[in-house]
Each structure stands twice: as structure tokens, then as C-alpha cells.
Design an enzyme around this catalytic site. Structure first.
Site, PDB file in Angstrom:
ATOM      1  N   TRP A 135      22.887 -20.154   3.910  1.00 31.96           N
ATOM      2  CA  TRP A 135      23.628 -21.005   4.558  1.00 31.96           C
ATOM      3  C   TRP A 135      22.826 -22.207   5.513  1.00 31.96           C
ATOM      4  O   TRP A 135      21.839 -21.933   5.389  1.00 31.96           O
ATOM      5  CB  TRP A 135      25.168 -20.385   5.220  1.00 31.96           C
ATOM      6  CG  TRP A 135      26.329 -20.805   5.235  1.00 31.96           C
ATOM      7  CD1 TRP A 135      26.613 -21.456   6.052  1.00 31.96           C
ATOM      8  CD2 TRP A 135      27.008 -21.155   4.427  1.00 31.96           C
ATOM      9  NE1 TRP A 135      27.926 -22.467   5.779  1.00 31.96           N
ATOM     10  CE2 TRP A 135      27.967 -22.153   4.270  1.00 31.96           C
ATOM     11  CE3 TRP A 135      26.724 -20.653   2.323  1.00 31.96           C
ATOM     12  CZ2 TRP A 135      29.161 -22.155   3.424  1.00 31.96           C
ATOM     13  CZ3 TRP A 135      27.689 -20.633   2.235  1.00 31.96           C
ATOM     14  CH2 TRP A 135      29.009 -21.862   2.585  1.00 31.96           C
ATOM     15  N   ASP A 136      23.405 -22.966   6.649  1.00 31.42           N
ATOM     16  CA  ASP A 136      22.502 -23.513   7.623  1.00 31.42           C
ATOM     17  C   ASP A 136      22.295 -23.185   8.583  1.00 31.42           C
ATOM     18  O   ASP A 136      21.832 -23.304   9.515  1.00 31.42           O
ATOM     19  CB  ASP A 136      23.650 -24.859   7.697  1.00 31.42           C
ATOM     20  CG  ASP A 136      25.144 -24.631   8.269  1.00 31.42           C
ATOM     21  OD1 ASP A 136      25.287 -23.658   8.224  1.00 31.42           O
ATOM     22  OD2 ASP A 136      25.427 -25.953   8.185  1.00 31.42           O
ATOM     23  N   TRP A 137      22.619 -21.218   8.402  1.00 27.66           N
ATOM     24  CA  TRP A 137      22.562 -20.857   9.353  1.00 27.66           C
ATOM     25  C   TRP A 137      22.056 -19.133   9.639  1.00 27.66           C
ATOM     26  O   TRP A 137      21.286 -18.610  10.058  1.00 27.66           O
ATOM     27  CB  TRP A 137      23.777 -20.260  10.348  1.00 27.66           C
ATOM     28  CG  TRP A 137      24.678 -19.932  10.437  1.00 27.66           C
ATOM     29  CD1 TRP A 137      25.854 -21.276  10.103  1.00 27.66           C
ATOM     30  CD2 TRP A 137      25.094 -19.431   9.079  1.00 27.66           C
ATOM     31  NE1 TRP A 137      27.195 -20.670   8.837  1.00 27.66           N
ATOM     32  CE2 TRP A 137      26.116 -19.781   8.701  1.00 27.66           C
ATOM     33  CE3 TRP A 137      24.885 -17.541   8.792  1.00 27.66           C
ATOM     34  CZ2 TRP A 137      26.513 -18.726   7.525  1.00 27.66           C
ATOM     35  CZ3 TRP A 137      25.079 -16.968   7.503  1.00 27.66           C
ATOM     36  CH2 TRP A 137      26.923 -17.139   7.372  1.00 27.66           C
ATOM     37  N   ASN A 401      37.577 -21.944   2.998  1.00 23.55           N
ATOM     38  CA  ASN A 401      36.917 -22.795   4.286  1.00 23.55           C
ATOM     39  C   ASN A 401      36.582 -24.187   3.817  1.00 23.55           C
ATOM     40  O   ASN A 401      35.911 -23.956   3.574  1.00 23.55           O
ATOM     41  CB  ASN A 401      35.520 -22.266   4.862  1.00 23.55           C
ATOM     42  CG  ASN A 401      34.856 -22.813   5.608  1.00 23.55           C
ATOM     43  OD1 ASN A 401      35.580 -23.084   7.172  1.00 23.55           O
ATOM     44  ND2 ASN A 401      34.120 -22.991   5.858  1.00 23.55           N
ATOM     45  N   GLU A 402      37.495 -25.204   4.146  1.00 28.68           N
ATOM     46  CA  GLU A 402      37.257 -26.243   4.121  1.00 28.68           C
ATOM     47  C   GLU A 402      36.961 -26.688   2.653  1.00 28.68           C
ATOM     48  O   GLU A 402      36.676 -28.026   2.351  1.00 28.68           O
ATOM     49  CB  GLU A 402      36.089 -26.583   4.387  1.00 28.68           C
ATOM     50  CG  GLU A 402      35.669 -26.735   6.345  1.00 28.68           C
ATOM     51  CD  GLU A 402      34.305 -26.731   6.592  1.00 28.68           C
ATOM     52  OE1 GLU A 402      33.103 -26.955   6.351  1.00 28.68           O
ATOM     53  OE2 GLU A 402      33.723 -26.690   7.784  1.00 28.68           O
ATOM     54  N   GLU A 499      36.911 -24.961  14.910  1.00 26.24           N
ATOM     55  CA  GLU A 499      35.431 -25.160  15.137  1.00 26.24           C
ATOM     56  C   GLU A 499      34.740 -26.303  15.252  1.00 26.24           C
ATOM     57  O   GLU A 499      35.609 -27.258  15.572  1.00 26.24           O
ATOM     58  CB  GLU A 499      35.251 -25.447  13.183  1.00 26.24           C
ATOM     59  CG  GLU A 499      34.666 -23.810  12.120  1.00 26.24           C
ATOM     60  CD  GLU A 499      34.771 -23.908  10.739  1.00 26.24           C
ATOM     61  OE1 GLU A 499      33.526 -25.203  10.895  1.00 26.24           O
ATOM     62  OE2 GLU A 499      34.338 -23.454   9.645  1.00 26.24           O
TER      63      GLU A 499
END
Length: 824
Positions: A135-137, A401-402, A499
């Protein structure tokens, strides 16, 4: 070789081969009972990650393909005295690729994550923790294994599989009731009759029911009315009351003579998601009422606490969740790209009053809807809802989510002509399947299909709104890394901010554990490798550059530590500004926008040691943001902002009654600990659960009033004080960028440490005003009572709460004090 080595250096890439191989887990076990005595014996897996064939004594029992499901296999006819059990896994990466290849009719994007994430492809084709493919983290560690308990169940007659209770309040009768659902597996070939007794001693409530269980799997639902002469204490979120639970015993005495006694805790709370017209504003409200009281939601977003779930212990969860509550949070969103958390997670939230917005595990992607896939999802949803619905902490089910936004904003560049097929899939999955099951299984809490969504407006538009980010409906997600974050006018005056966030680097002590000396620079390969968000490190520099001077030290390690410190200062100040904007918008409508009733910043915790949006580092250490959150989420808070040269201060309160308070406004020049001028405005009314303007003055008048002040040479601090020790945190408002501040001098700090019972007292002394004073005791586990503060007095006392044994000497030796002026 321990798992912690996986997080070192570049090991996420080095050990990629592990996830591309197929692994088999096997063992031999002796049956600990006489299997001839039992009518039915099951092998039960609470969680298998993910695609596997299960065998016992070389006989295939079945297959698994969903990490979020419970699997039970009947082994009555195959169990022996000594058994050989095997779980043959298939690489999740290969399986996902194969599933994607087989889906020939049309593609289901996204195929792969962005290269910066160094991840695997087609996560949306496997019912597995989506962020385990990166993921981006977070890193890509597509695990394979048995991630939850495995057991053997043996029983005669009947067996209880699920047991749940949900509370309801009948307004007209002013009465609480409990709905108790029990799901059984009945082995006998004819119905079994018997009695069920429910007893809640503290509420003088006892009821007995006669029931009949049909053969096979079936459920019985009992409605228990609580004795009206008993006073029921409701369950309240953190900061709004107690989290009372009542011990309850449910006894099943069936004619087969076999008795089951179930002990549980009964909680009483109601939840409504209110979406109603607002006078003077187009659209609808979006807020939660708990036990009939509107509650402003304060908190953050939860991601998995580790790439390796079996390392997430009760203590890990307690530390992170308690840190959320200690920062005045009352809610967390369990984000849809991770896992449905373990039972203990929700138990802790029940106990400390953290409300949970629970996503189903679908995130940032489109998903297939073939029959086989839908069946797997249906089993997953019904299992998870049955497992979790007794928890009062869960206040909302959310489909994904999204993914509504992904279609509406066309993230995946789908040609207009092809949209219909994806819209149809979307409705099929989240509405016709997930929503249907949720509504059948749980009538006690609201459901929304996505986040961000326009709520009822999305429903009206066929579950896919034109613009899910519309501030007049539902919730929003908002990120902006290029505009100056101190400028509150860039933030959406939304109904609910679910968020929003900014990145920072974790402390040097956290990074040090997984890196080597050559990695300790902001531009090292390691620093680039750990940053999984495109241009993330540059975006932090850019945001810092708006208000702070960048470090110029010739000592590379000092420069790196200064950079880390500045990213944390920037993140804390940015999210403070944005959150305060959401909080002061709760009672007003301006140009048709406002009535903001929730602020959940992205994100609470970290999955490994890397730059991210988190306020708690991997291991639980508080970043400066988390200390700031303790203040910006305080139950009573004065908030300042400037508009067209005028300073406004609002009194924000989550308290249940109005208070008459004194507002103290103090102005300092940067060059002196003596205030230039002090103003005390008495008899200020701060209204219960609202945000009201309590002070207004043009900056010109203020500078005039406080002689010798200019925007660059002065700073404003302010707080609210009431009777009986009621006091808000002291807040600050900068009149210029700190890189332009005039008169800031290098302070000479001293600190003494002493012990008092279980805590340590740090007494700080300064010779000059010091912005963003940070205390850091390296890798000693614990937290301070305050940190990152603006020090405007010569002396300040800070407490340290250790999470493990330590001592005065060790703390003194480990202590580093940094303020903005130390960054050169």
C-alpha cells in the site's frame, strides 16, 4: 531467524520469493478423546490465509479461498487415534494472477499497484488482506499460513456455533430490550426441545423460554425485556459517560440432558445516523446520535498493526487503542484494505469507549461478481456480522473504501461506454449482496455502501453519486499536499471528514532498528525505498518550506534527525489546523456549508517502520501529531483563525452543559518570556456540544494594543478557564511563518528527572521562548503528558508514563531536547 528481520533494510523485496512459492503446513496429532463416543467431530479453522487444500490422513476435506471466513470440516468418519493433518497452500500472488486471467469477459482494474509501492498485482481477485500486496504506507508481504486458531470440536445432540446479543430501546414504552440470537448445529435426526434461561442479576431480569431446535443448522431468536424497575446505565463513547456492561448468563437445558451455559456482557446503547435537511443549507446532515444524543466524532483511521498478524498481541492492541483514548479520541474507522480485527480489538473498544466505523474489506479497486466469488463474500459477511454484532463499539457498517469515488471520478480511465457493466457489478456486490445480508443479520445499526459517499443522496442516484466528495452530503476524504496547510480556506466545510492527513517520518529511534549508518539521510536509497507514496518525501519538504527553514547542518546524522523532527512538526501543525477547522464548523452554516460532525484523520497507526500519515509509530511511540491530537481533540478548546485581517476565537465544547468561562489571551514577543499584553475576557458562555464565536479583534488593533508588536515579532496564546479546575489546553496562533519570525533566540534548556510512584517527572527550564519543544527518550517505551509544545514560561513540568520498567538514570541518559531554534 526471526520475523522482525523481515522489516529490516530492503528485505520486503529480498524475500519476495517466499510469497511466490507454495508452502505446506503439516503435523501429526493424537486424538485426545474417544472419537466413538461423539456423534459429530469437526476440524475448525478460525482463519486460513488464504488459498489452501485441507487434508486429514490423506483425505481431502475441502478447500479455502477466503482469509476472512471461518471453515469447519466434518471429520467424524475420518478421524483416527493418530492423525496426520496437512494444509497445502497455493501462492496468493499466483492465485490472484490466475483468477484475473480467467476473468476473460472484461478486465477488473487496477491490475497492479504503482511501482513506488513495490507490490504485487491483482489483489482484488483474492479475498485476502488487500494491503498485504503493498500500500502507499506499507510493504508487500503476501503471507501464507494459518492466521487464527485451529481446533477440534466433538459433540452429541447439538452444538452452539454463534451467540450474539443486540440492544434496542422502545421509545414509547421507555423500555430496553435485548435480542439474543443463537445459531446451532443439531446432530440428532429429530427436533430437540428444551428451556433457555436468561439471567441479568444486576438488572433484576430473568426470563425462561421454551424452544425447539430443528435438525441441521438453525437459529433461535429470543427477545428479553429488561425489568422496568431497574435503572439501566447505557454504554457511552469515551468522554460522554461510562462504558457500563452487565454480566449475563444464558443457560440452555435441552431434553437430551446436555446443558450449555454461556456467560456474556450485555451493553445498552442505541445508534442512529441522522441524514436530514438543514435550514439554510442544500443537502442533508450526516451525524451520529448515540442514546439520543448527537456526538461529534473525534478520532482516526485504523490499519493493520503489523504485516504479520500473529505478532499483533492483546498488549499491542491495548497500547494503540489506549493511546487513542488518551488523546481524547472517541472513534476509529477500521479501514477496508486491512482485516476485520480480532475479537480482543473490539473488546477493548467496548471497554474504553472507542466507537468503530467498520468497513467491509474492499478498498480502492473494482471487484469481480461471478457466482463463486459472491458466494465466498456472502459467507464472509454473514460470518463477520454474526461474530461482531454484539459489540456496542461498532456503530456503522460501511461497504467499501473509496470504490464509489473510484467509479464516479473514473480513477481507472474506463471508457464511458463500458461504465454500465462496472456500475452493475458495484450494485450487485455492495447492495444486493453485502447490504442484504447486513440488513438481515443486524437491525441494530446503520449501513452505508461506501466512504466517501453522499449517503441517502447516493442511494437516490442509484448508489453511485455524481460526486461522492460533495460537502453537502455524507462524508468526504480530502488530501492536498501542495497548498499551504496553515490556510484553513483550502479545507472542505464538509458534513463529516472521515479521511484527511499529511505524512511525516517516524523517530530516529524507530528507523534505527531497521537501518544502517549509510541509510541515515533524507535522500538515501533506504529513505526512498521506505517511501511508498509517489513524491512523498518531496511533498513533505515542500510543506515544511512554507513555514520553516530547512536544515543546513554539515553533520549528516544531525541533518537527518532535524529533517525527521521538522516533518513531525509540520504534520502536527497541519493536522491541528485542519481538525480545528472541522471542529469550529460544527454549529454554523456558511454559504450553505457546515455542520461538520466528524473528524477522523488518516491514520492512527503504522504497519512497519516508514514515513506515513500515522500519529503512532510502529511499536506505539507517539509522534508529535499524537500529542497535538490530545489537545485539538480536547473536550473544551478555544480555536483561533484569521479571516480578512480579523482574528476570531471560537469556544468548542463536547461537554454536556453550558459553561461560563474566562478567556485569557496572551501576547508574547518571540524575544521575551515576559508577556507584552494580557487580556482576560470574563463571563464567556461556551455552549454545550457546540462551537460558538467568543472573541473577535482585528490584527491591526491587537498589534496596536500590544505595543512593540509586529506580525513577525509576536505570537498569541490563549486558553479557557472555569470553576472547579475546568480548563482547556493552551492553544496558539502564529501571526507569520516561523521562518520569518523576528527575535527568536536559541534557548538554553535544562531538564531534571525524578520519580514519583509509577511515573517520572521532567522539570524543564528555558532561558527563552521555544517553539515546538520536543522531548525524546529514544527507544524507552512510554509517553509524555505533553510534547511539541510552545514554551512561553521559564519552567514547565512534564510527566512521563513508562510502558515498561525504566529508571531516572536511564531516562536522563536517553533524553534529547529539541526546539525549532535547534534546527540550523
Amino acid at each position: 531467524w526471526s520475523i522482525c528481520n523481515y522489516f529490516k533494510l530492503f528485505n520486503d523485496v529480498t524475500y519476495r520469493w517466499i510469497s511466490l512459492d507454495n508452502w505446506t503446513y503439516s503435523r501429526t496429532f493424537k486424538t485426545p478423546f474417544d472419537d466413538r463416543k461423539w456423534q459429530k467431530v469437526n476440524l475448525v479453522f478460525e482463519g486460513v490465509d488464504t488459498v489452501a487444500q485441507i487434508l486429514i490422513n490423506n483425505i481431502t476435506l475441502g478447500r479455502t479461498d477466503n482469509m476472512f471466513n471461518r471453515y469447519s470440516f466434518d471429520i467424524t468418519s475420518v478421524i483416527k487415534e493418530v492423525n496426520f493433518v496437512e494444509v497445502r497452500f497455493l501462492s496468493a500472488v499466483s492465485y490472484a494472477a490466475e483468477q484475473s486471467r480467467c476473468h476473460k469477459a472484461y478486465s477488473i482494474p487496477p491490475a497492479c499497484p504503482p511501482p513506488v509501492q513495490k507490490g504485487e498485482c491483482h489483489a482484488n481477485f483474492i479475498r485476502k488482506e488487500q494491503c498485504s500486496f503493498s500500500w502507499d504506507w506499507g510493504p508487500s508481504f503476501p503471507t501464507q499460513g494459518i492466521w487464527k486458531d485451529v481446533r477440534i470440536e466433538a459433540y452429541n445432540h447439538y452444538h452452539l456455533i454463534y451467540f450474539s446479543l443486540t440492544s434496542f430501546f422502545e421509545k414509547s414504552a421507555q423500555q430496553w430490550s435485548l435480542e439474543i440470537e443463537s445459531i446451532f448445529d443439531v446432530v440428532s435426526s429429530k427436533p430437540i426441545a428444551g428451556l433457555v434461561t436468561v439471567n441479568i442479576p444486576k438488572l433484576q431480569t430473568q426470563q425462561t423460554f421454551s424452544v425447539k431446535l430443528q435438525p441441521g443448522e438453525g437459529s433461535i431468536v429470543l427477545l428479553v425485556n429488561i425489568n422496568k424497575s431497574s435503572t439501566v446505565e447505557a454504554w457511552w463513547p469515551n468522554g460522554h459517560g461510562k462504558q457500563t456492561g452487565y454480566n449475563m448468563t444464558t443457560t440452555f437445558i435441552m431434553e437430551a440432558g446436555y446443558q450449555i451455559e454461556k456467560s456474556s456482557k450485555a451493553y445498552f446503547r442505541t445508534v442512529e445516523l441522522v441524514q436530514e435537511p438543514i435550514p439554510g443549507s442544500p443537502g442533508l446532515s450526516f451525524y451520529f446520535r448515540i442514546n439520543g444524543r448527537p456526538i461529534f466524532i473525534k478520532g482516526s483511521n485504523w490499519i493493520p498493526a503489523d504485516s504479520f498478524q500473529d505478532r499483533v498481541t492483546y498488549d499491542t492492541l491495548w497500547l494503540l487503542l489506549k493511546s487513542a483514548a488518551d488523546a481524547n479520541m472517541n472513534a476509529l474507522r477500521v479501514w477496508g484494505g486491512g482485516v476485520y480485527e480480532q475479537d480482543e480489538f473490539y473488546d477493548i473498544c467496548d471497554e474504553i469507549g472507542i466507537m468503530i466505523w467498520q468497513d467491509f474489506m474492499f478498498a480502492c479497486a473494482l471487484y469481480p461478481t461471478d457466482q463463486y466469488y459472491l458466494e465466498s463474500v456472502r459467507a464472509e459477511v454473514s460470518h463477520q456480522v454474526r461474530r461482531l454484532k454484539s459489540h456496542p463499539s461498532i456503530i456503522l457498517w460501511s461497504g467499501n473504501n473509496e470504490n464509489e469515488a473510484a467509479i464516479a471520478s473514473n480513477w481507472f480511465s474506463i471508457p464511458y461506454a463500458d461504465r454500465e457493466v462496472y456500475i452493475k457489478d458495484y450494485v450487485m456486490l455492495y447492495v444486493k449482496n453485502i447490504r442484504e445480508i447486513v440488513l438481515t443479520e443486524d437491525k441494530s445499526r446503520p449501513f452505508i455502501a461506501s466512504s466517501p459517499t453522499n449517503g441517502l443522496e447516493s442511494v437516490k442516484e442509484g448508489w453511485l453519486s455524481q460526486n461522492p466528495y460533495d460537502t453537502h452530503y455524507g462524508d468526504t476524504h480530502f488530501y492536498d499536499y501542495s497548498n499551504d496547510c496553515w490556510n484553513w480556506t483550502v479545507y472542505p466545510k464538509t458534513r463529516f471528514a472521515s479521511e484527511y492527513g499529511f505524512q511525516s517520518w517516524p523517530s530516529f529511534s524507530t528507523i534505527e532498528k531497521v537501518s544502517s549508518t549509510e541509510d541515515w539521510s533524507y535522500t538515501s536509497n533506504f529513505s526512498l525505498h521506505r517511501q511508498h507514496h509517489e513524491n512523498g518525501n518531496d511533498q513533505m519538504l515542500q510543506q515544511i518550506g512554507h513555514h520553516f527553514k530547512l536544515p543546513q547542518s554539515t553533520d549528516p546524522i544531525k541533518k537527518f534527525k532535524d529533517m525527521i523532527y521538522l516533518t513531525q512538526v509540520m504534520q502536527a501543525q497541519c493536522i491541528k489546523t485542519e481538525t480545528e477547522f472541522y471542529r469550529f464548523s460544527q454549529s454554523e452554516i456558511i454559504k450553505g456549508e457546515g455542520h461538520t460532525m466528524g473528524a477522523l484523520y488518516w491514520q492512527l497507526n503504522d504497519i512497519w517502520q516508514a514515513p506515513s500519515w500515522a500519529s503512532l509509530e510502529y511499536g506505539g511511540k507517539w509522534k508529535l501529531l499524537h500529542y497535538f491530537a490530545q489537545n485539538f481533540f480536547a473536550p473544551l478548546l478555544p480555536v483561533a483563525y484569521e479571516d480578512k485581517g480579523v482574528l476570531y476565537i471560537y469556544g468548542v465544547s463536547d461537554l454536556h452543559v453550558d459553561h461560563k468561562l474566562t478567556l485569557r489571551v496572551v501576547v508574547h514577543t518571540w524575544s521575551s518570556l515576559e508577556p507584552v499584553c494580557t487580556l482576560a475576557k470574563e463571563g464567556v458562555t461556551v455552549k454545550a456540544q457546540s462551537a460558538v464565536p467568543i472573541y473577535k479583534e482585528s490584527i491591526d488593533d491587537l498589534l496596536e494594543r500590544c505595543r512593540n508588536c509586529t506580525r513577525k515579532s509576536c505570537v498569541i496564546t490563549f486558553c479557557l478557564v472555569g470553576e472547579g479546575g475546568l480548563q482547556s489546553p493552551t492553544n496558539h496562533h502564529f501571526l507569520s511563518s516561523l521562518k520569518d519570525a523576528v527575535g527568536l533566540e536559541k534557548s538554553h534548556f535544562s531538564a531534571s528527572v525524578s520519580q514519583q510512584d509509577d511515573i517520572y517527572i521532567f522539570v524543564l527550564q528555558t532561558t527563552a521562548i521555544a517553539p515546538f519543544v520536543s522531548l525524546d527518550v529514544g527507544s524507552i517505551k512510554g509517553r509524555f503528558s505533553d510534547n511539541g509544545f510552545l514554551m512561553t514560561e521559564q519552567k514547565k513540568v512534564v510527566e512521563f508514563y513508562p510502558w515498561e520498567p525504566t529508571g531516572v538514570e536511564e531516562l536522563e541518559k536517553s533524553l534529547t531536547l529539541t526546539s525549532l531554534v535547534d534546527v540550523v
